[in-house]
Scaffold this motif. Sequence first.
Motif, PDB file in Angstrom:
ATOM      1  N   GLY A 105      37.728  41.602  45.244  1.00  0.00           N
ATOM      2  CA  GLY A 105      37.036  41.084  44.067  1.00  0.00           C
ATOM      3  C   GLY A 105      36.136  39.908  44.399  1.00  0.00           C
ATOM      4  N   VAL A 106      36.644  38.988  45.218  1.00  0.00           N
ATOM      5  CA  VAL A 106      35.841  37.822  45.629  1.00  0.00           C
ATOM      6  C   VAL A 106      34.614  38.286  46.413  1.00  0.00           C
ATOM      7  CG1 VAL A 106      35.833  35.711  47.005  1.00  0.00           C
ATOM      8  CG2 VAL A 106      37.849  36.293  45.644  1.00  0.00           C
ATOM      9  N   LEU A 107      34.820  39.228  47.333  1.00  0.00           N
ATOM     10  CA  LEU A 107      33.698  39.726  48.125  1.00  0.00           C
ATOM     11  C   LEU A 107      32.712  40.519  47.268  1.00  0.00           C
ATOM     12  CD1 LEU A 107      35.581  40.829  51.368  1.00  0.00           C
ATOM     13  CD2 LEU A 107      34.056  38.873  51.088  1.00  0.00           C
ATOM     14  N   PHE A 108      33.214  41.233  46.258  1.00  0.00           N
ATOM     15  CA  PHE A 108      32.330  41.964  45.336  1.00  0.00           C
ATOM     16  C   PHE A 108      31.420  40.995  44.594  1.00  0.00           C
ATOM     17  CE2 PHE A 108      31.551  43.329  40.949  1.00  0.00           C
ATOM     18  CZ  PHE A 108      30.869  44.517  41.167  1.00  0.00           C
ATOM     19  N   ALA A 120      41.240  35.062  41.089  1.00  0.00           N
ATOM     20  CA  ALA A 120      41.605  36.457  41.376  1.00  0.00           C
ATOM     21  C   ALA A 120      43.090  36.578  41.701  1.00  0.00           C
ATOM     22  CB  ALA A 120      40.758  36.983  42.536  1.00  0.00           C
ATOM     23  N   LEU A 121      43.625  35.592  42.396  1.00  0.00           N
ATOM     24  CA  LEU A 121      45.062  35.562  42.716  1.00  0.00           C
ATOM     25  C   LEU A 121      45.900  35.466  41.451  1.00  0.00           C
ATOM     26  CD1 LEU A 121      47.457  35.051  44.771  1.00  0.00           C
ATOM     27  CD2 LEU A 121      46.944  32.633  44.525  1.00  0.00           C
ATOM     28  N   VAL A 122      45.519  34.561  40.543  1.00  0.00           N
ATOM     29  CA  VAL A 122      46.262  34.383  39.280  1.00  0.00           C
ATOM     30  C   VAL A 122      46.208  35.671  38.455  1.00  0.00           C
ATOM     31  CG1 VAL A 122      46.299  33.137  37.091  1.00  0.00           C
ATOM     32  CG2 VAL A 122      45.916  31.890  39.218  1.00  0.00           C
ATOM     33  N   ALA A 123      45.016  36.295  38.402  1.00  0.00           N
ATOM     34  CA  ALA A 123      44.862  37.520  37.617  1.00  0.00           C
ATOM     35  C   ALA A 123      45.720  38.650  38.179  1.00  0.00           C
ATOM     36  CB  ALA A 123      43.389  37.932  37.590  1.00  0.00           C
ATOM     37  N   ALA A 124      45.709  38.795  39.515  1.00  0.00           N
ATOM     38  CA  ALA A 124      46.520  39.846  40.138  1.00  0.00           C
ATOM     39  C   ALA A 124      48.008  39.588  39.915  1.00  0.00           C
ATOM     40  CB  ALA A 124      46.216  39.913  41.638  1.00  0.00           C
ATOM     41  N   PHE A 125      48.432  38.348  39.987  1.00  0.00           N
ATOM     42  CA  PHE A 125      49.826  37.994  39.740  1.00  0.00           C
ATOM     43  C   PHE A 125      50.216  38.302  38.290  1.00  0.00           C
ATOM     44  CE2 PHE A 125      52.872  34.824  38.136  1.00  0.00           C
ATOM     45  CZ  PHE A 125      53.961  35.108  38.940  1.00  0.00           C
ATOM     46  N   THR A 126      49.321  37.983  37.361  1.00  0.00           N
ATOM     47  CA  THR A 126      49.589  38.256  35.933  1.00  0.00           C
ATOM     48  C   THR A 126      49.746  39.757  35.699  1.00  0.00           C
ATOM     49  OG1 THR A 126      48.251  36.329  35.363  1.00  0.00           O
ATOM     50  CG2 THR A 126      48.754  37.867  33.584  1.00  0.00           C
ATOM     51  N   LEU A 127      48.826  40.530  36.287  1.00  0.00           N
ATOM     52  CA  LEU A 127      48.881  41.990  36.112  1.00  0.00           C
ATOM     53  C   LEU A 127      50.141  42.566  36.759  1.00  0.00           C
ATOM     54  CD1 LEU A 127      47.210  44.343  34.934  1.00  0.00           C
ATOM     55  CD2 LEU A 127      46.197  44.632  37.180  1.00  0.00           C
ATOM     56  N   ARG A 128      50.502  42.022  37.912  1.00  0.00           N
ATOM     57  CA  ARG A 128      51.723  42.497  38.586  1.00  0.00           C
ATOM     58  C   ARG A 128      52.958  42.173  37.749  1.00  0.00           C
ATOM     59  NH1 ARG A 128      55.856  43.615  39.926  1.00  0.00           N
ATOM     60  NH2 ARG A 128      56.823  43.895  41.978  1.00  0.00           N
ATOM     61  N   SER A 129      52.950  41.047  37.052  1.00  0.00           N
ATOM     62  CA  SER A 129      54.079  40.676  36.194  1.00  0.00           C
ATOM     63  C   SER A 129      54.197  41.627  35.012  1.00  0.00           C
ATOM     64  CB  SER A 129      53.901  39.240  35.683  1.00  0.00           C
ATOM     65  OG  SER A 129      53.768  38.343  36.765  1.00  0.00           O
TER      66      SER A 129
END
Length: 819
Positions: free
Chosen positions: A333-336, A357-366
Amino acid sequence: RLLFNLEVRKMDNTGYCGESFNSLQSGTSDEDMVEITGATLDFSSTDDVPPLDRDYGGSYGVGNGPNGVPKLMDLLDEPVPGVGTYEDFNTIDWVREKSKDRDRHREIATKSKESTLALMKSISDAFSGWLLMLLVGLMAGALAGGIDISAHWMTDLKEGVCLNGFWFNHEHCCWNSNETTFQERDKCPNWKSWAELIVGTNDGPFAYIMNYLMYVCWALLFSFLAVSLVRAFAPYACGSGIPEIKTILSGFIIRGYLGKWTLMIKTITLVLAVSSGLSLGKEGPLVHVACCCGNILCHLFTKYRRNEAKRREVLSAAAAVGVSVAFGAPIGGVLFSLEEVSYYFPLKTLWRSFFAALVAAFTLRSINPFGNSRLVLFYVEFHSPWHLLELIPFILLGIFGGIWGAFFIRANIAWCRRRKTTRLGHYPVLEVLVVTAVTALLAFPNSYTRMSTSELISELFNDCGLLDSSQLCNYANVSVTKISSDALPDRPAGPDVYTAMWQLSLALVFKMLITVVTFGMKVPSGLFIPSMAVGAIAGRLLGVGMEQLAYYHHDWVIFRGWCSPGADCITPGLYAMVGAAACLGGVTRMTVSLVVIMFELTGGLEYIVPLMAATMTSKWVADALGREGIYEAHIRLNGYPFLESKEEFSHKTLAMDVMRPRRSDPPLSVITQDGMSVEEVESLIAETSYSGFPVVVSHESQRLVGFVQRRDLVISIENARKRQEGVVSASRIFFTEYTPPQPPNSPPPLKLRGIMDLSPFTVTDHTAMDIVVDIFRKLGLRQCLVTHNGRLLGIITKKDILKHMAQMANRDPDSILFN
């Protein structure tokens, strides 16, 4: 007409074009503030510039001079509301916005040494960017989880309903059932198809017709609701949103595009559009949704609310968040964001994008929307290594992806242009319903087109194991002497595999054609998933072909030495993954970010070389057939004022060839520094539609003094009429530092030097246009003045450059107009 004037540098209180201050003030509400991309005129906020009707206690206004002559009102004394903001469909001034932020930061740093409270404010200001990233990640991750769960449930609703609770999708419904067998894991008593509920049986032609009919009806209902909501409440919620976000990040302002209504409607209609079975994905629109979250949350922090350049740093990070939650690929995502959408991407934004992006991925994983502890439905792991000779079919997939990408772009742009220029565009609801009906009628008989595209990709990526009951994995049984825990040896294809090949071939043709007319309709529509589906089908077909070739002809030269009988030589799922990357790369022209996204999907670094080979090949082939990616093509189709940094300007033209006025045009409209009255300036504003005017010493000398924006003139003159007694049409306007003495009976003059840009960017008339284009790209200019020996000759705007580039490329220059 719209004139996209761009400038280099103004003082902190400069602004943009506008007709009257009253018209700017009327209709402004808190709702408008949230819904615009650009800065707003917020007259209710106490921490912003003061409103017009506030009592200043005599500190701002008119006093009497020593001779009784009214004292001059200097606009440097107090900030005027509205000066320094931008209007809709205009471009921000990057240099001025960065200068404003530096001044603000310098002031905070100076004050922080004076008191503890100021120091705390300085710390909170520094921390506010990270807090904003945290909020954007949490909000976007939560919305993406909700969209995934809702879309999964509504897609299954077309085929049946769960008796335990209608809110369960098919998979969740059968989880709790004790009567589900391993062979028929998709069938359980709690899940009933519509034929079972209405007719009482799921067998026979009548039950098939009933299921068919209900499938089409649900698809039409979902698509009708989606297009109706978009048309009624948020027209900007249609499409993928990435072309517009690229344009906004380059500095253009499209009010309402990232507002709360757009966010609300896009989130709802995205679920409906995906569930309707149309050939579209949710990945592109999720970038738009994340950017809406970023824009709305910016209003919580003054430094982002009041500075357009700072806000665009947040939007760049939000684009990274969108891809992070779409694919479960935070690094990709960052590279995109860096490679594809961002115009200005400083190092600080890179760190903050990574954190968001890290926070968003963690939220979605939760939230765990798919119940498999993965962030995407088609996560897969491969175990067999690939061989060097397999690079040949991988490169062939790259060639296919490049050809498909170029074909798709040309066909889709031709269709969208036809939609814009014919009566087809007048009936968006009918168009969506017709395409949905055709899609549903053709998709239902084929099990691979009936399932959701994400499920199809998941099945195509899958590496067949002993426990797979899929048609694609129904190989002929052979005696296996040694079975490793990871992989099965290559086996001959059974009749079900050949049937699946025919069905996939039909699905490939169907997907290739229907996606052309689907992308660009008035519903939220992403392109990532349909493009990946086309490539995954082609890759799986080639993979199975290679697998059977290796099984029956393992003694051929190309297989000898690495593919012995009973070995697991070929992984068809890997070919599907490489094909998906090749086709997506051919359509979007992504390279680095695409490879990273794909290996984050598979969790294996071992397959980076095949992905890189296919992606690079597809880009080279697609670039040979057409230079533009799909997003750049749509930007040009819509006439957005976007200077593409990847496009080289190789023509030998000079600034004098592009500047206006041309030889046949009337002379350049200018303002003299001390010789014009309020009436003359107001008539100049009324007779022209330019966004700003050069200020010269006199009409005869044409020596350049500065540049003033039309909007600032309008606001300042109307503000002076209200604040300064005696200002009439005959009052003189001065842009000089010192005002000459006035006759005793003359009306009080206006000193407007404070709104003038004293250092407008200038080039000489013999400057090469490739240098001018580079200057505009790298500094984000709004306009550039052309001089000869210090005398003003003309002006070049961003729109002039875009028109000139279109003309040089044998395109219609009048197409460069926001449409």
